[in-house]
Design a protein around this motif. Structure first.
Motif, PDB file in Angstrom:
ATOM      1  N   LEU A 183     -14.434  49.043 -79.044  1.00 46.94           N
ATOM      2  CA  LEU A 183     -13.764  48.758 -80.315  1.00 46.94           C
ATOM      3  C   LEU A 183     -14.678  49.065 -81.492  1.00 46.94           C
ATOM      4  O   LEU A 183     -14.229  49.582 -82.525  1.00 46.94           O
ATOM      5  CB  LEU A 183     -13.318  47.298 -80.350  1.00 46.94           C
ATOM      6  N   LEU A 184     -15.968  48.760 -81.349  1.00 51.22           N
ATOM      7  CA  LEU A 184     -16.930  49.078 -82.404  1.00 51.22           C
ATOM      8  C   LEU A 184     -17.046  50.593 -82.587  1.00 51.22           C
ATOM      9  O   LEU A 184     -17.108  51.092 -83.722  1.00 51.22           O
ATOM     10  CB  LEU A 184     -18.295  48.481 -82.050  1.00 51.22           C
ATOM     11  N   ALA A 185     -17.048  51.333 -81.479  1.00 49.81           N
ATOM     12  CA  ALA A 185     -17.105  52.794 -81.559  1.00 49.81           C
ATOM     13  C   ALA A 185     -15.856  53.353 -82.229  1.00 49.81           C
ATOM     14  O   ALA A 185     -15.934  54.301 -83.029  1.00 49.81           O
ATOM     15  CB  ALA A 185     -17.263  53.386 -80.155  1.00 49.81           C
ATOM     16  N   ILE A 186     -14.697  52.782 -81.914  1.00 50.29           N
ATOM     17  CA  ILE A 186     -13.445  53.228 -82.545  1.00 50.29           C
ATOM     18  C   ILE A 186     -13.517  53.047 -84.054  1.00 50.29           C
ATOM     19  O   ILE A 186     -13.140  53.945 -84.823  1.00 50.29           O
ATOM     20  CB  ILE A 186     -12.251  52.447 -81.956  1.00 50.29           C
ATOM     21  N   LEU A 187     -14.013  51.886 -84.489  1.00 50.64           N
ATOM     22  CA  LEU A 187     -14.127  51.618 -85.925  1.00 50.64           C
ATOM     23  C   LEU A 187     -15.052  52.637 -86.598  1.00 50.64           C
ATOM     24  O   LEU A 187     -14.729  53.167 -87.677  1.00 50.64           O
ATOM     25  CB  LEU A 187     -14.662  50.196 -86.135  1.00 50.64           C
ATOM     26  N   ALA A 188     -16.192  52.926 -85.979  1.00 46.51           N
ATOM     27  CA  ALA A 188     -17.135  53.880 -86.565  1.00 46.51           C
ATOM     28  C   ALA A 188     -16.538  55.280 -86.636  1.00 46.51           C
ATOM     29  O   ALA A 188     -16.723  55.996 -87.629  1.00 46.51           O
ATOM     30  CB  ALA A 188     -18.428  53.891 -85.751  1.00 46.51           C
ATOM     31  N   VAL A 189     -15.812  55.694 -85.607  1.00 44.90           N
ATOM     32  CA  VAL A 189     -15.191  57.017 -85.606  1.00 44.90           C
ATOM     33  C   VAL A 189     -14.099  57.106 -86.675  1.00 44.90           C
ATOM     34  O   VAL A 189     -13.985  58.109 -87.385  1.00 44.90           O
ATOM     35  CB  VAL A 189     -14.621  57.349 -84.211  1.00 44.90           C
ATOM     36  N   VAL A 190     -13.306  56.055 -86.803  1.00 45.61           N
ATOM     37  CA  VAL A 190     -12.244  56.035 -87.817  1.00 45.61           C
ATOM     38  C   VAL A 190     -12.830  56.188 -89.216  1.00 45.61           C
ATOM     39  O   VAL A 190     -12.325  56.950 -90.050  1.00 45.61           O
ATOM     40  CB  VAL A 190     -11.422  54.728 -87.721  1.00 45.61           C
ATOM     41  N   VAL A 191     -13.932  55.496 -89.481  1.00 42.13           N
ATOM     42  CA  VAL A 191     -14.522  55.494 -90.819  1.00 42.13           C
ATOM     43  C   VAL A 191     -15.314  56.765 -91.098  1.00 42.13           C
ATOM     44  O   VAL A 191     -15.224  57.345 -92.190  1.00 42.13           O
ATOM     45  CB  VAL A 191     -15.435  54.264 -90.996  1.00 42.13           C
ATOM     46  N   GLY A 192     -16.088  57.246 -90.105  1.00 45.43           N
ATOM     47  CA  GLY A 192     -17.074  58.275 -90.391  1.00 45.43           C
ATOM     48  C   GLY A 192     -16.750  59.696 -89.998  1.00 45.43           C
ATOM     49  O   GLY A 192     -17.289  60.638 -90.593  1.00 45.43           O
ATOM     50  N   VAL A 193     -15.914  59.916 -88.989  1.00 45.79           N
ATOM     51  CA  VAL A 193     -15.705  61.272 -88.480  1.00 45.79           C
ATOM     52  C   VAL A 193     -14.643  61.994 -89.301  1.00 45.79           C
ATOM     53  O   VAL A 193     -13.550  61.444 -89.532  1.00 45.79           O
ATOM     54  CB  VAL A 193     -15.290  61.240 -86.995  1.00 45.79           C
ATOM     55  N   PRO A 194     -14.933  63.221 -89.767  1.00 47.07           N
ATOM     56  CA  PRO A 194     -13.926  63.969 -90.532  1.00 47.07           C
ATOM     57  C   PRO A 194     -12.744  64.348 -89.653  1.00 47.07           C
ATOM     58  O   PRO A 194     -12.890  64.559 -88.453  1.00 47.07           O
ATOM     59  CB  PRO A 194     -14.686  65.213 -91.000  1.00 47.07           C
ATOM     60  N   TYR A 195     -11.597  64.438 -90.290  1.00 54.14           N
ATOM     61  CA  TYR A 195     -10.367  64.769 -89.571  1.00 54.14           C
ATOM     62  C   TYR A 195      -9.948  66.193 -89.884  1.00 54.14           C
ATOM     63  O   TYR A 195      -9.800  66.562 -91.041  1.00 54.14           O
ATOM     64  CB  TYR A 195      -9.254  63.784 -89.969  1.00 54.14           C
ATOM     65  N   VAL A 196      -9.772  66.992 -88.836  1.00 56.58           N
ATOM     66  CA  VAL A 196      -9.306  68.364 -88.999  1.00 56.58           C
ATOM     67  C   VAL A 196      -7.801  68.385 -88.777  1.00 56.58           C
ATOM     68  O   VAL A 196      -7.326  68.182 -87.666  1.00 56.58           O
ATOM     69  CB  VAL A 196     -10.006  69.323 -88.005  1.00 56.58           C
ATOM     70  N   ARG A 197      -7.070  68.610 -89.844  1.00 62.55           N
ATOM     71  CA  ARG A 197      -5.615  68.645 -89.739  1.00 62.55           C
ATOM     72  C   ARG A 197      -5.203  70.058 -89.344  1.00 62.55           C
ATOM     73  O   ARG A 197      -5.453  71.027 -90.055  1.00 62.55           O
ATOM     74  CB  ARG A 197      -4.976  68.258 -91.071  1.00 62.55           C
ATOM     75  N   SER A 198      -4.569  70.188 -88.203  1.00 60.46           N
ATOM     76  CA  SER A 198      -4.235  71.505 -87.661  1.00 60.46           C
ATOM     77  C   SER A 198      -2.735  71.731 -87.672  1.00 60.46           C
ATOM     78  O   SER A 198      -1.939  70.793 -87.650  1.00 60.46           O
ATOM     79  CB  SER A 198      -4.762  71.620 -86.222  1.00 60.46           C
TER      80      SER A 198
END
Length: 500
Positions: A183-198
């Motif tokens: 759950l902590l990893a999910i939160l970090a990915v949601v906040v920090g990882v850029p989203y590539v809209r394809s």
């Protein structure tokens, strides 16, 4: 911020980059440490669930599911963006871990571990690829070494953590602890990882490739696993699985090259020098690591007379080499013009270490195997991040997920192949007595076992020589200069990047 689907990444704000990196490291730690932690708890699990007969299949189900999904998840990451695919893997892994902890029977645990392997494979296919989304090419090469160092550390600390949790609480908590970390990893990915809209949709998925790849890889992996569990290569079960799987892979090749509009595996990629050489390096370095991990404890216990508890700690020189050398190798690669020589050194170190292990006898002592393990760890610590970094610098951004996941797939595929071949050699030498695990007395003498392991490690050294030869043919591409990728921007999937 926007970029074409094939462009090199722009630098993220430091805070966002740090959060994304924490999320990626947590996801990697979850996927890497899970197998070794569970392995330490398996004797207690098999006892409580009355499932000794299915002991091996808890690991097999995870490994097969993870291996087969890696190429598929890598392609999906290219098509739909790393962030949603990675979040799917994390969420699924959390749920599967809870289900494993809740399992009431051994068949249930086998099934739930297969489900966990499915989502674990999704994570492994996209974690290293995600570095291309959050770091510039130069930093990415360095971070590959850091991430492989994290994977090495996970191998070291996994077994003692698994034993501690099992003794202090219950084996079920070996799985339950994944939930808060996930759950902590999910939160970090949601906040920090850029989203590539394809612009890709489900209609663009190569369903024919997905089905035929699964139908080909799964039987082969299960067949290879059976050879390590007492079945002969010529047994009907093994032949049916391996031949049937091979035929389906032929169908997969035909589908990919003649029918698929958006193939799961672009086979022309294998004609590219850097990709082809690094696939060979990845396969044979993983082949060596699996053989060492599995058979060195047997060497220590059966030949040198070391206790089971102490023999496990003697794998630490290799894992420490992997953990410490990886980050250094990442920096060295960006500083060297001809990093091909570093690849040659890495494979040569692995070969030398395996040869040294093949010379160990009952009176050798522990110095020679420890030095051998250090050499192998150093070689793997260089080879693993180099394979990923070179491929990521040689292929366009639009194929980053496919290329990176292929390297991961061949590493994972090497494990069952290594154990099948080396296990057959060992069984052929010691016969049925060696399968009982009894050394000395009425079983296999230390001298006999030393002779059999001599052939096991010498065969491994000869096999890794294929990877050594391949490194001489590597044509270097700049690991920092991504101008070719930038010029190719817009030729891949259309889309734009939206920062989290």
């Amino acid at each position: 911020m926007s970029r074409g689907g094939n462009a090199a990444p722009q630098e993220l704000p430091p805070r966002t980059q740090l959060i994304a990196t924490i999320g990626a490291i947590l996801a990697l730690a979850l996927a890497s440490i899970d197998v070794s932690v569970v392995g330490a708890a398996m004797p207690r699990i098999a006892d409580e669930l009355n499932g000794l007969g299915l002991y091996a299949w808890v690991g097999v189900s995870y490994a097969v599911a993870a291996a087969v999904v890696v190429p598929i998840a890598g392609k999906f990451g290219d098509m739909f963006g790393r962030k949603p695919v990675l979040l799917t893997g994390l969420a699924g892994f959390v749920v599967a871990s809870w289900l494993c902890g809740f399992a009431q029977t051994m068949p249930q645990l086998v099934g739930f571990r297969g489900l966990a392997g499915l989502f674990g494979g999704i994570l492994m296919a996209n974690i290293f690829t995600m570095l291309a989304d959050i770091y510039t090419p130069e930093r990415r090469t360095q971070m590959q070494g850091v991430f492989f160092g994290v994977a090495g550390l996970s191998m070291v600390i996994g077994p003692p953590i698994g034993g501690l949790i099992t003794d202090a609480w219950s084996w079920r908590w070996v799985f339950y602890v994944n939930v808060p970390l996930g759950l902590l990893a999910i939160l970090a990915v949601v906040v920090g990882v850029p989203y590539v809209r394809s612009s890709a949709s489900w209609r663009d998925i190569d369903f024919g490739g997905v089905v035929t790849l699964i139908a080909g890889v799964v039987p082969i992996l299960i067949g290879l696993t059976l050879t390590g569990q007492g079945h002969a290569w010529t047994s009907p079960e093994v032949l049916a699985l391996v031949i049937g799987g091979a035929l389906m892979l032929v169908v997969f090749f035909l589908v990919e090259t003649r029918k698929a509009a958006n193939p799961l595996v672009p086979f022309p990629m294998f004609r590219q020098n850097q990709f082809a050489v690094m696939v060979v390096v990845a396969f044979f370095s993983a082949f060596a690591m699996m053989g060492v991990t599995f058979y060195v404890p047997l060497l220590y216990q059966g030949v040198l007379g070391v206790s089971a508890t102490h023999s496990g700690t003697l794998l630490i020189p290799m894992t420490l080499g992997l953990m410490l050398v990886g980050p250094i190798a990442g920096k060295a690669m960006t500083a060297m013009t001809h990093y091909r020589y570093l690849a040659v050194f890495a494979m040569l170190a692995i070969v030398a270490g395996l040869w040294m292990l093949s010379t160990v006898g009952t009176h050798t002592g522990q110095v020679v195997p420890i030095v051998a393990m250090v050499l192998i760890g150093v070689g793997i610590g260089i080879a693993f991040p180099m394979a990923t970094a070179v491929v990521q610098s040689a292929i366009p951004m639009s194929q980053m997920g496919v290329g990176t996941s292929q390297i991961q797939f061949w590493r994972m595929f090497a494990g069952p192949v290594s154990l099948a071949i080396l296990g057959s050699i060992l069984t052929g030498q010691v016969g049925v007595r060696g399968q009982s695990g009894v050394f000395g007395g009425g079983g296999v003498s230390p001298e006999q076992l030393a002779g059999a392991l001599h052939d096991v490690f010498l065969t491994s050294a000869i096999a890794v020589c294929v990877g050594l030869v391949a490194t001489f043919f590597l044509k270097e591409v700049p690991l920092r200069d991504m101008s070719m990728a930038k010029k190719a921007a817009g030729k891949g999937h259309k889309g734009k990047t939206v920062t989290a």
